[in-house]
Design a protein around this motif. Sequence first.
Motif, PDB file in Angstrom:
ATOM      1  N   SER A  49      38.893  52.928  43.960  1.00 21.40           N
ATOM      2  CA  SER A  49      38.285  51.843  44.751  1.00 21.40           C
ATOM      3  C   SER A  49      37.521  50.870  43.860  1.00 21.40           C
ATOM      4  O   SER A  49      37.513  49.657  44.118  1.00 21.40           O
ATOM      5  CB  SER A  49      37.352  52.425  45.809  1.00 21.40           C
ATOM      6  N   ILE A  50      36.870  51.390  42.825  1.00 19.85           N
ATOM      7  CA  ILE A  50      36.168  50.513  41.878  1.00 19.85           C
ATOM      8  C   ILE A  50      37.138  49.498  41.295  1.00 19.85           C
ATOM      9  O   ILE A  50      36.874  48.284  41.267  1.00 19.85           O
ATOM     10  CB  ILE A  50      35.532  51.327  40.734  1.00 19.85           C
ATOM     11  N   TRP A  51      38.296  49.990  40.831  1.00 17.56           N
ATOM     12  CA  TRP A  51      39.239  49.103  40.145  1.00 17.56           C
ATOM     13  C   TRP A  51      39.982  48.187  41.104  1.00 17.56           C
ATOM     14  O   TRP A  51      40.420  47.100  40.721  1.00 17.56           O
ATOM     15  CB  TRP A  51      40.174  49.922  39.254  1.00 17.56           C
ATOM     16  N   MET A  52      40.065  48.592  42.368  1.00 19.15           N
ATOM     17  CA  MET A  52      40.583  47.670  43.377  1.00 19.15           C
ATOM     18  C   MET A  52      39.601  46.515  43.572  1.00 19.15           C
ATOM     19  O   MET A  52      40.011  45.361  43.713  1.00 19.15           O
ATOM     20  CB  MET A  52      40.818  48.410  44.701  1.00 19.15           C
ATOM     21  N   GLU A  53      38.310  46.838  43.547  1.00 22.14           N
ATOM     22  CA  GLU A  53      37.282  45.796  43.654  1.00 22.14           C
ATOM     23  C   GLU A  53      37.292  44.900  42.414  1.00 22.14           C
ATOM     24  O   GLU A  53      37.148  43.673  42.525  1.00 22.14           O
ATOM     25  CB  GLU A  53      35.900  46.436  43.826  1.00 22.14           C
ATOM     26  N   VAL A  54      37.447  45.508  41.250  1.00 23.62           N
ATOM     27  CA  VAL A  54      37.500  44.731  40.010  1.00 23.62           C
ATOM     28  C   VAL A  54      38.654  43.731  40.062  1.00 23.62           C
ATOM     29  O   VAL A  54      38.498  42.562  39.693  1.00 23.62           O
ATOM     30  CB  VAL A  54      37.639  45.659  38.780  1.00 23.62           C
ATOM     31  N   GLU A  55      39.801  44.191  40.540  1.00 23.65           N
ATOM     32  CA  GLU A  55      40.965  43.287  40.652  1.00 23.65           C
ATOM     33  C   GLU A  55      40.633  42.101  41.543  1.00 23.65           C
ATOM     34  O   GLU A  55      40.911  40.938  41.193  1.00 23.65           O
ATOM     35  CB  GLU A  55      42.186  44.042  41.197  1.00 23.65           C
ATOM     36  N   SER A  56      40.045  42.367  42.704  1.00 25.65           N
ATOM     37  CA  SER A  56      39.812  41.279  43.668  1.00 25.65           C
ATOM     38  C   SER A  56      38.645  40.387  43.276  1.00 25.65           C
ATOM     39  O   SER A  56      38.655  39.185  43.554  1.00 25.65           O
ATOM     40  CB  SER A  56      39.587  41.846  45.080  1.00 25.65           C
ATOM     41  N   GLN A  57      37.625  40.960  42.592  1.00 22.90           N
ATOM     42  CA  GLN A  57      36.406  40.205  42.289  1.00 22.90           C
ATOM     43  C   GLN A  57      36.381  39.599  40.880  1.00 22.90           C
ATOM     44  O   GLN A  57      35.751  38.561  40.665  1.00 22.90           O
ATOM     45  CB  GLN A  57      35.179  41.110  42.452  1.00 22.90           C
ATOM     46  N   LYS A  58      37.031  40.256  39.922  1.00 22.29           N
ATOM     47  CA  LYS A  58      36.958  39.824  38.519  1.00 22.29           C
ATOM     48  C   LYS A  58      38.281  39.260  38.005  1.00 22.29           C
ATOM     49  O   LYS A  58      38.309  38.195  37.386  1.00 22.29           O
ATOM     50  CB  LYS A  58      36.548  41.007  37.617  1.00 22.29           C
ATOM     51  N   PHE A  59      39.372  40.006  38.246  1.00 23.34           N
ATOM     52  CA  PHE A  59      40.676  39.604  37.697  1.00 23.34           C
ATOM     53  C   PHE A  59      41.307  38.465  38.490  1.00 23.34           C
ATOM     54  O   PHE A  59      41.675  37.428  37.945  1.00 23.34           O
ATOM     55  CB  PHE A  59      41.621  40.814  37.660  1.00 23.34           C
ATOM     56  N   ASP A  60      41.441  38.660  39.785  1.00 25.26           N
ATOM     57  CA  ASP A  60      42.236  37.722  40.585  1.00 25.26           C
ATOM     58  C   ASP A  60      41.669  36.295  40.617  1.00 25.26           C
ATOM     59  O   ASP A  60      42.441  35.345  40.479  1.00 25.26           O
ATOM     60  CB  ASP A  60      42.416  38.244  42.019  1.00 25.26           C
ATOM     61  N   PRO A  61      40.359  36.093  40.775  1.00 25.27           N
ATOM     62  CA  PRO A  61      39.870  34.712  40.817  1.00 25.27           C
ATOM     63  C   PRO A  61      40.231  33.915  39.568  1.00 25.27           C
ATOM     64  O   PRO A  61      40.602  32.738  39.658  1.00 25.27           O
ATOM     65  CB  PRO A  61      38.351  34.885  40.956  1.00 25.27           C
ATOM     66  N   VAL A  62      40.125  34.569  38.406  1.00 27.60           N
ATOM     67  CA  VAL A  62      40.413  33.889  37.139  1.00 27.60           C
ATOM     68  C   VAL A  62      41.921  33.750  36.930  1.00 27.60           C
ATOM     69  O   VAL A  62      42.423  32.669  36.600  1.00 27.60           O
ATOM     70  CB  VAL A  62      39.773  34.676  35.971  1.00 27.60           C
ATOM     71  N   ALA A  63      42.646  34.844  37.145  1.00 24.81           N
ATOM     72  CA  ALA A  63      44.098  34.833  36.933  1.00 24.81           C
ATOM     73  C   ALA A  63      44.796  33.877  37.903  1.00 24.81           C
ATOM     74  O   ALA A  63      45.747  33.183  37.532  1.00 24.81           O
ATOM     75  CB  ALA A  63      44.667  36.244  37.088  1.00 24.81           C
ATOM     76  N   SER A  64      44.306  33.814  39.129  1.00 19.33           N
ATOM     77  CA  SER A  64      44.903  32.907  40.114  1.00 19.33           C
ATOM     78  C   SER A  64      44.666  31.446  39.760  1.00 19.33           C
ATOM     79  O   SER A  64      45.530  30.590  39.963  1.00 19.33           O
ATOM     80  CB  SER A  64      44.355  33.198  41.515  1.00 19.33           C
ATOM     81  N   LYS A  65      43.473  31.142  39.205  1.00 16.12           N
ATOM     82  CA  LYS A  65      43.200  29.767  38.759  1.00 16.12           C
ATOM     83  C   LYS A  65      44.152  29.374  37.634  1.00 16.12           C
ATOM     84  O   LYS A  65      44.676  28.249  37.603  1.00 16.12           O
ATOM     85  CB  LYS A  65      41.745  29.638  38.306  1.00 16.12           C
ATOM     86  N   LEU A  66      44.373  30.304  36.709  1.00 11.16           N
ATOM     87  CA  LEU A  66      45.306  30.037  35.608  1.00 11.16           C
ATOM     88  C   LEU A  66      46.718  29.830  36.136  1.00 11.16           C
ATOM     89  O   LEU A  66      47.431  28.921  35.713  1.00 11.16           O
ATOM     90  CB  LEU A  66      45.271  31.188  34.598  1.00 11.16           C
TER      91      LEU A  66
END
Length: 213
Positions: A97-114
């Motif tokens: 669950s931690i890493w699911m949160e990391v994906e949605s909160q840390k990875f996806d916002p930046v990766a989606s902008k790129l």
Amino acid sequence: MAIKVHGPAMSPAVMRVIATLKEKDLDFELVPVNMKTGDHKKEPFISLNPFGQVPAFEDGDLKLFESRAITQYIAHTYADKGNQLLANDPKKMAIMSIWMEVESQKFDPVASKLSFEIVIKPLLGMVTDDAAVAENEEKLGKVLDVYESRLKDSKYLGGDSFTLADLHHAPVMHYLMGTKVKSLFDARPHVSAWSADILARPAWAKALELHKQ
């Protein structure tokens, strides 16, 4: 057919749901939504997702929206089908669950902008903002440094087995792998091996088949 996924297959959020269904080997109907004409902002779609965003999901009389909530529903409800996508005890589930949160909160916002700047804008005839690309490449690099550290000790983000924590990354990662941003993944050996593993899964290949159609 009981399960319906509403939205275009090229949408990362829709692809996230499709990949989960393919991992579970479940039959479903993909219902097209024409976003160019704004169909996602009007009835009947708006009754399924009041925020007017894809995907929307139906399983019999159950209606859901938000792709990550949908994938969790699928993984729990159809736990006995296809590939197991959840951790099997509370402590492992908490780590997943931690890493699911990391994906949605840390990875996806930046990766989606790129992805928007480098992949989507050129398709729409828009001009890429190089400053935004540089800024978000730096941010993504910092996120991937954390991933590299984690993946030195664990084959997958949630543990030794592939779970939703990994699957959720696949759609945006797939788009970035066709761009110069791939070098950020390649520069980190454990991240590189992990991303190659995820994108080589048979279920992901099946999800991409729908995307190509």
